[in-house]
Design a protein around this motif. Structure first.
Motif, PDB file in Angstrom:
ATOM      1  N   ARG A 172      48.991  50.415  28.715  1.00  0.00           N
ATOM      2  CA  ARG A 172      50.462  50.019  29.345  1.00  0.00           C
ATOM      3  C   ARG A 172      50.507  48.806  30.198  1.00  0.00           C
ATOM      4  N   ILE A 173      49.197  48.857  30.944  1.00  0.00           N
ATOM      5  CA  ILE A 173      49.100  47.724  32.053  1.00  0.00           C
ATOM      6  C   ILE A 173      48.965  46.314  31.043  1.00  0.00           C
ATOM      7  N   ILE A 174      47.950  46.460  29.949  1.00  0.00           N
ATOM      8  CA  ILE A 174      47.990  45.187  29.078  1.00  0.00           C
ATOM      9  C   ILE A 174      49.094  44.807  28.658  1.00  0.00           C
ATOM     10  N   LYS A 175      49.989  45.696  27.887  1.00  0.00           N
ATOM     11  CA  LYS A 175      51.339  45.509  27.411  1.00  0.00           C
ATOM     12  C   LYS A 175      52.171  44.681  28.574  1.00  0.00           C
ATOM     13  N   THR A 176      52.238  45.089  29.778  1.00  0.00           N
ATOM     14  CA  THR A 176      53.074  44.585  30.748  1.00  0.00           C
ATOM     15  C   THR A 176      52.729  43.276  31.185  1.00  0.00           C
ATOM     16  N   LEU A 177      51.506  43.070  31.451  1.00  0.00           N
ATOM     17  CA  LEU A 177      50.829  41.809  31.913  1.00  0.00           C
ATOM     18  C   LEU A 177      51.080  40.770  30.887  1.00  0.00           C
ATOM     19  N   GLU A 178      50.955  41.046  29.623  1.00  0.00           N
ATOM     20  CA  GLU A 178      50.863  40.207  28.497  1.00  0.00           C
ATOM     21  C   GLU A 178      52.172  39.617  28.249  1.00  0.00           C
TER      22      GLU A 178
ATOM     23  N   LEU B 127      54.347  39.093  30.656  1.00  0.00           N
ATOM     24  CA  LEU B 127      54.592  38.211  31.613  1.00  0.00           C
ATOM     25  C   LEU B 127      53.664  36.836  31.655  1.00  0.00           C
ATOM     26  N   ASP B 128      52.881  36.925  30.437  1.00  0.00           N
ATOM     27  CA  ASP B 128      52.107  35.719  30.156  1.00  0.00           C
ATOM     28  C   ASP B 128      51.163  35.403  31.340  1.00  0.00           C
ATOM     29  N   GLN B 129      50.395  36.283  31.958  1.00  0.00           N
ATOM     30  CA  GLN B 129      49.769  36.101  33.034  1.00  0.00           C
ATOM     31  C   GLN B 129      48.204  36.302  32.598  1.00  0.00           C
ATOM     32  N   THR B 130      47.329  35.672  33.268  1.00  0.00           N
ATOM     33  CA  THR B 130      46.096  36.068  32.811  1.00  0.00           C
ATOM     34  C   THR B 130      45.532  37.033  33.637  1.00  0.00           C
ATOM     35  N   PHE B 131      44.564  37.901  33.247  1.00  0.00           N
ATOM     36  CA  PHE B 131      44.333  39.321  34.135  1.00  0.00           C
ATOM     37  C   PHE B 131      43.163  39.852  33.528  1.00  0.00           C
ATOM     38  N   GLU B 132      42.543  40.844  34.608  1.00  0.00           N
ATOM     39  CA  GLU B 132      41.316  41.591  34.095  1.00  0.00           C
ATOM     40  C   GLU B 132      41.696  42.919  34.701  1.00  0.00           C
ATOM     41  N   ILE B 133      41.071  43.986  34.147  1.00  0.00           N
ATOM     42  CA  ILE B 133      41.228  45.428  34.306  1.00  0.00           C
ATOM     43  C   ILE B 133      39.736  45.735  34.631  1.00  0.00           C
ATOM     44  N   ILE B 134      39.823  46.365  35.810  1.00  0.00           N
ATOM     45  CA  ILE B 134      38.438  46.882  36.339  1.00  0.00           C
ATOM     46  C   ILE B 134      38.566  48.263  36.555  1.00  0.00           C
ATOM     47  N   LEU B 135      37.771  49.093  35.939  1.00  0.00           N
ATOM     48  CA  LEU B 135      37.905  50.752  35.874  1.00  0.00           C
ATOM     49  C   LEU B 135      36.690  50.889  36.440  1.00  0.00           C
ATOM     50  N   VAL B 136      36.612  51.762  37.500  1.00  0.00           N
ATOM     51  CA  VAL B 136      35.402  52.139  38.454  1.00  0.00           C
ATOM     52  C   VAL B 136      35.182  53.565  38.178  1.00  0.00           C
TER      53      VAL B 136
ATOM     54  N   MET C  82      41.772  33.501  36.982  1.00  0.00           N
ATOM     55  CA  MET C  82      42.350  34.590  36.944  1.00  0.00           C
ATOM     56  C   MET C  82      43.484  34.995  37.830  1.00  0.00           C
ATOM     57  N   ARG C  83      44.549  35.381  37.363  1.00  0.00           N
ATOM     58  CA  ARG C  83      45.887  35.707  38.248  1.00  0.00           C
ATOM     59  C   ARG C  83      45.517  36.938  38.866  1.00  0.00           C
ATOM     60  N   PHE C  84      45.452  37.827  37.887  1.00  0.00           N
ATOM     61  CA  PHE C  84      45.427  39.427  38.555  1.00  0.00           C
ATOM     62  C   PHE C  84      44.227  40.081  38.233  1.00  0.00           C
ATOM     63  N   SER C  85      43.743  40.826  39.193  1.00  0.00           N
ATOM     64  CA  SER C  85      42.810  41.817  38.876  1.00  0.00           C
ATOM     65  C   SER C  85      43.343  43.256  39.141  1.00  0.00           C
ATOM     66  N   VAL C  86      43.387  44.229  38.262  1.00  0.00           N
ATOM     67  CA  VAL C  86      44.060  45.453  38.464  1.00  0.00           C
ATOM     68  C   VAL C  86      42.781  46.423  38.523  1.00  0.00           C
ATOM     69  N   VAL C  87      42.389  47.127  39.929  1.00  0.00           N
ATOM     70  CA  VAL C  87      41.229  47.707  40.067  1.00  0.00           C
ATOM     71  C   VAL C  87      41.821  49.320  39.951  1.00  0.00           C
ATOM     72  N   ILE C  88      41.349  50.328  39.184  1.00  0.00           N
ATOM     73  CA  ILE C  88      41.405  51.581  39.079  1.00  0.00           C
ATOM     74  C   ILE C  88      40.331  52.346  39.256  1.00  0.00           C
ATOM     75  N   PRO C  89      40.230  53.232  40.383  1.00  0.00           N
ATOM     76  CA  PRO C  89      39.105  54.391  40.456  1.00  0.00           C
ATOM     77  C   PRO C  89      39.453  55.309  39.271  1.00  0.00           C
ATOM     78  N   VAL C  90      38.475  55.686  38.699  1.00  0.00           N
ATOM     79  CA  VAL C  90      38.629  56.861  37.627  1.00  0.00           C
ATOM     80  C   VAL C  90      37.633  58.095  37.940  1.00  0.00           C
ATOM     81  N   TYR C  91      38.640  58.962  37.912  1.00  0.00           N
ATOM     82  CA  TYR C  91      37.631  60.433  38.133  1.00  0.00           C
ATOM     83  C   TYR C  91      38.207  61.488  37.399  1.00  0.00           C
ATOM     84  N   ASN C  92      37.572  61.864  36.229  1.00  0.00           N
ATOM     85  CA  ASN C  92      37.860  62.964  35.379  1.00  0.00           C
ATOM     86  C   ASN C  92      39.180  62.772  34.764  1.00  0.00           C
TER      87      ASN C  92
END
Length: 234
Positions: A22-28, A30-39, A1-11
């Motif tokens: 938009r994160i998915i579109k941008t990182l795709e 760049l042809d990079q492996t990634f995950e997005i963690i929504l807290v 896994m190259r990148f982990s995007v961590v986003i705190p979510v509140y309301n």
């Protein structure tokens, strides 16, 4: 896994889907492996339901539903603890941070920095928030030896080694930049866009900023010094 995007979510049920797509579109691109963690930090709206929908649509999107409110910094640290990437990106959930600027942070951290902060141009914040940010910057510079030419913010990229060190810190009041400065001063800046939020308003006000400053001073200056002195005596 190259990148982990961590986003705190509140309301943020109005904005979070656009942020993620938009994160998915941008990182795709760049042809990079990634995950997005929504807290989800115990949102009072239907943000959690929206996060679950995003997870069902894309397995690279992970959801952590907190059972009590930890605040933005605490939520990010929890997300970091679940991350697997070689580099961890933190950004807000309100569309003020532009996902399309991610390549700028990636390019800068590839120069060998441990941490890179994306610093918005022409921030359109109220006077009290600008003053609060200035005071915090002075505190970090004078009290925690932050390089004077470096600015800080919540849009950042951190390498795995530094994140692991941050996770090892158990200061009761979590403030990620204060923790980061304990372990590294190898920090870079890059200019990014700043767009006013489309939905809602900031939860910050003068009273909250004043409380933040006092907590920073106590936990990372007074208590930190006391702990260091105690260690020397023993």
């Amino acid at each position: 896994m190259r990148f982990s995007v961590v986003i705190p979510v509140y309301n943020s049920h109005h904005s979070i889907e656009e942020v993620v797509l938009r994160i998915i579109k941008t990182l795709e691109s760049l042809d990079q492996t990634f995950e997005i963690i929504l807290v989800d930090d115990l949102s009072k709206d239907n943000s959690l339901e929206k996060l679950k929908e995003l997870n069902e649509r894309d397995s690279r999107v992970h959801v952590i539903a907190l059972q009590e409110n930890h605040g933005q910094q605490g939520a990010i640290k929890i997300g970091m603890g679940a991350s697997k990437g070689s580099f961890i990106i933190t950004m807000d959930d309100d569309l003020e941070h532009q996902p399309e600027d991610l390549p700028l942070l990636i390019s800068e951290i590839n120069k060998g920095y441990d941490v890179v902060y994306g610093i918005p141009e022409n921030k359109k914040y109220p006077f009290y928030r600008k003053l609060g940010s200035k005071l915090v910057d002075v505190f970090f510079t004078v009290g925690l030896n932050k390089p004077r030419n470096i600015k800080i913010g919540s849009y950042r990229m951190i390498n795995r080694k530094t994140v692991d060190r941050i996770l090892s810190d158990h200061t009761p009041f979590v403030y990620l930049t204060a923790i980061t400065l304990k372990f590294t001063k190898n920090i870079g800046n890059v200019s990014v866009q700043h767009v006013e939020r489309k939905y809602g308003k900031s939860n910050y006000n003068f009273v909250k900023l004043a409380k933040l400053f006092m907590k920073l001073f106590f936990y990372y200056r007074i208590a930190g010094k006391s702990k260091g002195l105690s260690s020397e005596l023993t």
